[in-house]
Design a protein around this motif. Structure first.
Motif, PDB file in Angstrom:
ATOM      1  N   LEU A  90      40.624   8.520  21.051  1.00 25.08           N
ATOM      2  CA  LEU A  90      40.702   8.805  22.482  1.00 25.08           C
ATOM      3  C   LEU A  90      39.384   9.343  23.026  1.00 25.08           C
ATOM      4  CD1 LEU A  90      44.247  10.381  22.988  1.00 25.08           C
ATOM      5  CD2 LEU A  90      43.448   8.102  23.623  1.00 25.08           C
ATOM      6  N   LEU A  91      38.673  10.133  22.224  1.00 29.67           N
ATOM      7  CA  LEU A  91      37.411  10.705  22.681  1.00 29.67           C
ATOM      8  C   LEU A  91      36.402   9.609  22.977  1.00 29.67           C
ATOM      9  CD1 LEU A  91      35.679  13.167  23.277  1.00 29.67           C
ATOM     10  CD2 LEU A  91      35.083  13.261  20.842  1.00 29.67           C
ATOM     11  N   GLU A  92      36.348   8.585  22.140  1.00 31.60           N
ATOM     12  CA  GLU A  92      35.398   7.491  22.370  1.00 31.60           C
ATOM     13  C   GLU A  92      35.682   6.791  23.691  1.00 31.60           C
ATOM     14  OE1 GLU A  92      33.535   3.563  20.084  1.00 31.60           O
ATOM     15  OE2 GLU A  92      35.200   4.689  19.184  1.00 31.60           O
ATOM     16  N   SER A  93      36.947   6.518  23.980  1.00 35.38           N
ATOM     17  CA  SER A  93      37.269   5.843  25.242  1.00 35.38           C
ATOM     18  C   SER A  93      37.063   6.769  26.433  1.00 35.38           C
ATOM     19  CB  SER A  93      38.711   5.325  25.211  1.00 35.38           C
ATOM     20  OG  SER A  93      39.641   6.392  25.095  1.00 35.38           O
ATOM     21  N   GLU A  94      37.282   8.068  26.252  1.00 36.22           N
ATOM     22  CA  GLU A  94      37.030   9.023  27.330  1.00 36.22           C
ATOM     23  C   GLU A  94      35.548   9.070  27.679  1.00 36.22           C
ATOM     24  OE1 GLU A  94      38.746  11.216  29.323  1.00 36.22           O
ATOM     25  OE2 GLU A  94      40.590  10.202  28.712  1.00 36.22           O
ATOM     26  N   MET A  95      34.711   9.043  26.669  1.00 31.08           N
ATOM     27  CA  MET A  95      33.279   9.153  26.903  1.00 31.08           C
ATOM     28  C   MET A  95      32.677   7.859  27.440  1.00 31.08           C
ATOM     29  SD  MET A  95      32.148  11.367  23.540  1.00 31.08           S
ATOM     30  CE  MET A  95      30.415  11.186  23.886  1.00 31.08           C
ATOM     31  N   TYR A  98      36.516   1.787  28.855  1.00 28.20           N
ATOM     32  CA  TYR A  98      36.978   0.584  28.160  1.00 28.20           C
ATOM     33  C   TYR A  98      37.249  -0.534  29.158  1.00 28.20           C
ATOM     34  CZ  TYR A  98      41.500   2.702  29.444  1.00 28.20           C
ATOM     35  OH  TYR A  98      42.548   3.292  30.121  1.00 28.20           O
ATOM     36  N   GLU A  99      37.230  -1.759  28.624  1.00 31.63           N
ATOM     37  CA  GLU A  99      37.538  -2.947  29.409  1.00 31.63           C
ATOM     38  C   GLU A  99      39.025  -3.282  29.265  1.00 31.63           C
ATOM     39  OE1 GLU A  99      35.586  -4.455  31.395  1.00 31.63           O
ATOM     40  OE2 GLU A  99      33.575  -3.760  30.825  1.00 31.63           O
ATOM     41  N   LYS A 100      39.526  -4.029  30.201  1.00 27.38           N
ATOM     42  CA  LYS A 100      40.916  -4.465  30.130  1.00 27.38           C
ATOM     43  C   LYS A 100      41.141  -5.271  28.860  1.00 27.38           C
ATOM     44  CE  LYS A 100      44.405  -7.044  32.740  1.00 27.38           C
ATOM     45  NZ  LYS A 100      44.694  -7.814  33.994  1.00 27.38           N
ATOM     46  N   GLY A 101      42.187  -4.915  28.118  1.00 27.16           N
ATOM     47  CA  GLY A 101      42.505  -5.622  26.886  1.00 27.16           C
ATOM     48  C   GLY A 101      41.738  -5.138  25.666  1.00 27.16           C
ATOM     49  N   ALA A 102      40.970  -4.056  25.797  1.00 27.46           N
ATOM     50  CA  ALA A 102      40.179  -3.571  24.666  1.00 27.46           C
ATOM     51  C   ALA A 102      41.072  -3.105  23.521  1.00 27.46           C
ATOM     52  CB  ALA A 102      39.261  -2.435  25.114  1.00 27.46           C
ATOM     53  N   PHE A 103      42.256  -2.625  23.855  1.00 34.74           N
ATOM     54  CA  PHE A 103      43.223  -2.181  22.849  1.00 34.74           C
ATOM     55  C   PHE A 103      44.598  -2.181  23.510  1.00 34.74           C
ATOM     56  CE2 PHE A 103      41.052   1.477  24.749  1.00 34.74           C
ATOM     57  CZ  PHE A 103      42.113   2.134  25.359  1.00 34.74           C
ATOM     58  N   THR A 104      45.610  -1.991  22.710  1.00 36.43           N
ATOM     59  CA  THR A 104      46.970  -1.977  23.237  1.00 36.43           C
ATOM     60  C   THR A 104      47.125  -0.859  24.270  1.00 36.43           C
ATOM     61  OG1 THR A 104      47.822  -2.796  21.130  1.00 36.43           O
ATOM     62  CG2 THR A 104      49.409  -1.788  22.638  1.00 36.43           C
ATOM     63  N   GLY A 105      47.571  -1.236  25.439  1.00 34.68           N
ATOM     64  CA  GLY A 105      47.746  -0.249  26.500  1.00 34.68           C
ATOM     65  C   GLY A 105      46.590  -0.206  27.480  1.00 34.68           C
ATOM     66  N   ALA A 106      45.491  -0.907  27.155  1.00 36.77           N
ATOM     67  CA  ALA A 106      44.352  -0.956  28.078  1.00 36.77           C
ATOM     68  C   ALA A 106      44.605  -2.045  29.113  1.00 36.77           C
ATOM     69  CB  ALA A 106      43.054  -1.225  27.306  1.00 36.77           C
ATOM     70  N   ASN A 107      45.377  -1.712  30.137  1.00 34.92           N
ATOM     71  CA  ASN A 107      45.819  -2.702  31.113  1.00 34.92           C
ATOM     72  C   ASN A 107      44.852  -2.893  32.275  1.00 34.92           C
ATOM     73  OD1 ASN A 107      48.261  -3.085  29.654  1.00 34.92           O
ATOM     74  ND2 ASN A 107      49.106  -1.229  30.601  1.00 34.92           N
ATOM     75  N   SER A 108      43.800  -2.075  32.304  1.00 36.09           N
ATOM     76  CA  SER A 108      42.816  -2.197  33.385  1.00 36.09           C
ATOM     77  C   SER A 108      41.487  -1.629  32.899  1.00 36.09           C
ATOM     78  CB  SER A 108      43.279  -1.455  34.642  1.00 36.09           C
ATOM     79  OG  SER A 108      43.467  -0.077  34.370  1.00 36.09           O
ATOM     80  N   VAL A 109      40.447  -1.895  33.663  1.00 37.91           N
ATOM     81  CA  VAL A 109      39.133  -1.352  33.343  1.00 37.91           C
ATOM     82  C   VAL A 109      39.115   0.137  33.683  1.00 37.91           C
ATOM     83  CG1 VAL A 109      36.671  -1.415  33.888  1.00 37.91           C
ATOM     84  CG2 VAL A 109      37.986  -3.546  33.739  1.00 37.91           C
ATOM     85  N   ARG A 110      38.492   0.926  32.812  1.00 35.94           N
ATOM     86  CA  ARG A 110      38.365   2.362  33.096  1.00 35.94           C
ATOM     87  C   ARG A 110      36.942   2.822  32.801  1.00 35.94           C
ATOM     88  NH1 ARG A 110      41.580   7.586  30.512  1.00 35.94           N
ATOM     89  NH2 ARG A 110      40.459   9.145  31.741  1.00 35.94           N
ATOM     90  N   GLY A 151      35.322  -2.691  24.040  1.00 31.81           N
ATOM     91  CA  GLY A 151      35.754  -4.045  24.342  1.00 31.81           C
ATOM     92  C   GLY A 151      34.815  -4.796  25.253  1.00 31.81           C
ATOM     93  N   GLY A 152      33.713  -4.178  25.656  1.00 32.10           N
ATOM     94  CA  GLY A 152      32.769  -4.815  26.563  1.00 32.10           C
ATOM     95  C   GLY A 152      31.533  -5.323  25.839  1.00 32.10           C
ATOM     96  N   GLN A 153      30.785  -6.143  26.516  1.00 35.35           N
ATOM     97  CA  GLN A 153      29.561  -6.709  25.959  1.00 35.35           C
ATOM     98  C   GLN A 153      28.327  -6.323  26.776  1.00 35.35           C
ATOM     99  OE1 GLN A 153      29.607  -8.415  23.084  1.00 35.35           O
ATOM    100  NE2 GLN A 153      31.846  -8.190  22.997  1.00 35.35           N
ATOM    101  N   THR A 154      28.530  -5.804  27.967  1.00 32.39           N
ATOM    102  CA  THR A 154      27.418  -5.523  28.878  1.00 32.39           C
ATOM    103  C   THR A 154      27.037  -4.050  28.824  1.00 32.39           C
ATOM    104  OG1 THR A 154      28.179  -7.260  30.375  1.00 32.39           O
ATOM    105  CG2 THR A 154      26.617  -5.645  31.262  1.00 32.39           C
ATOM    106  N   ALA A 155      25.759  -3.780  28.617  1.00 30.55           N
ATOM    107  CA  ALA A 155      25.254  -2.401  28.637  1.00 30.55           C
ATOM    108  C   ALA A 155      25.053  -1.971  30.085  1.00 30.55           C
ATOM    109  CB  ALA A 155      23.944  -2.304  27.866  1.00 30.55           C
ATOM    110  N   ILE A 156      25.543  -0.801  30.404  1.00 34.43           N
ATOM    111  CA  ILE A 156      25.479  -0.269  31.765  1.00 34.43           C
ATOM    112  C   ILE A 156      24.450   0.856  31.800  1.00 34.43           C
ATOM    113  CG2 ILE A 156      26.792   0.855  33.608  1.00 34.43           C
ATOM    114  CD1 ILE A 156      29.324  -0.379  32.261  1.00 34.43           C
ATOM    115  N   ASN A 157      23.460   0.724  32.675  1.00 34.41           N
ATOM    116  CA  ASN A 157      22.448   1.770  32.796  1.00 34.41           C
ATOM    117  C   ASN A 157      23.060   3.025  33.421  1.00 34.41           C
ATOM    118  OD1 ASN A 157      20.363   0.115  31.791  1.00 34.41           O
ATOM    119  ND2 ASN A 157      20.007  -0.760  33.813  1.00 34.41           N
TER     120      ASN A 157
END
Length: 270
Positions: A90-95, A98-110, A151-157
């Motif tokens: 959870l800490l990794e996704s909080e920091m 995640y993209e939609k579909g990155a894991f079970t329950g990831a129903n939208s981009v956050r 679950g993403g491929q694009t680096a965000i500045n």
């Protein structure tokens, strides 16, 4: 010359306002607190990442907030996360988000906390509690100033000032293999040490009086103040929980003590 003088006066006025604001937040007349406020004002303008060291309850998050409020990014977000409050997944996704579909329950981009704090300050409290595997990802973000969502491929500045805090000895954690050496050296470029309350006894009476007034207003109790014996008892105590403990004890004294708090009251509730 007149324009330059006008600019300098405006700058001085702004800094004085910041100084007054910090003194209202970081209460205390001791030399340790004066040094701490001076360091904050110097570092706030410079904008480097900062590592805050200090015991539990000493006020590390208040220091982080003061660094942000006194900085040019004061109108930008201040985002805080307690790294010890989340399991590793959870800490990794909080920091990082995640993209939609990155894991079970990831129903939208956050968006993660780094993105939420973009342009401002991210405060990572209890950074020593980050699992070693996640520390390497954090180091890469700090070096590259880019974040990739799960679950993403694009680096965000990102343009984020990182303030980290811990109550642990990071050198010991490095030796024990619990904290990456390279991340430790990346964080410790600029350090602020928040002194424990027992090392600044001159601030105990001031802080206790501040908390007493605050809780008297909040509870509607009429409390005259501390007797000399009560003040002496507060100063004689070693305060292992620091300012947080003093705050809680003062609240109990306001609620359960008499109209004037005595030395017996203090000893009863310590």
């Amino acid at each position: 010359e007149r324009r330059q003088l006008t600019f300098e006066m405006a700058e001085l006025r702004r800094k004085l306002q910041q100084k007054d604001g910090i003194e209202r937040i970081l209460i205390g007349k001791s030399s340790g607190m004066a040094d701490l406020r001076r360091d904050i004002l110097q570092l706030a303008e410079a904008g480097p990442d900062v590592l805050i060291l200090g015991e539990t309850g000493a006020g590390k998050e208040l220091v982080a907030r003061c660094l942000h409020e006194a900085s040019p990014a004061r109108d930008k977000p201040f985002v805080a996360i307690n790294c010890g409050a989340f399991p590793e997944t959870l800490l990794e996704s909080e920091m990082f988000g995640y993209e939609k579909g990155a894991f079970t329950g990831a129903n939208s981009v956050r968006q993660g906390r780094f993105e939420q704090a973009n342009g401002g300050t991210l405060f990572l409290d209890e950074i020593a509690e980050i699992p070693v595997a996640l520390q390497s990802k954090l180091l890469r973000v700090l070096q590259e100033r880019q974040v990739t969502r799960l679950g993403g491929q694009t680096a965000i500045n990102i343009d984020v000032r990182l303030i980290a805090a811990t109550n642990r000895d990071l050198e010991e954690a490095v030796t024990a293999g619990e904290f990456r050496r390279d991340l430790y050296f990346r964080l410790k470029v600029v350090e602020i040490l928040v002194p424990p309350l027992r090392r600044r006894p001159d601030d105990i009476e001031t802080l206790a009086g501040h908390f007493l007034q605050r809780f008297a207003v909040e509870t509607g109790r009429r409390v005259k103040g501390f007797t000399p014996e009560a003040t002496a008892a507060l100063k004689a105590y070693h305060w292992p929980g620091n300012i947080r403990e003093l705050r809680n004890v003062t609240e109990r004294l306001v609620i359960l003590g008499g109209p004037e708090i005595t030395g017996a009251d203090v000893k009863k509730y310590l």
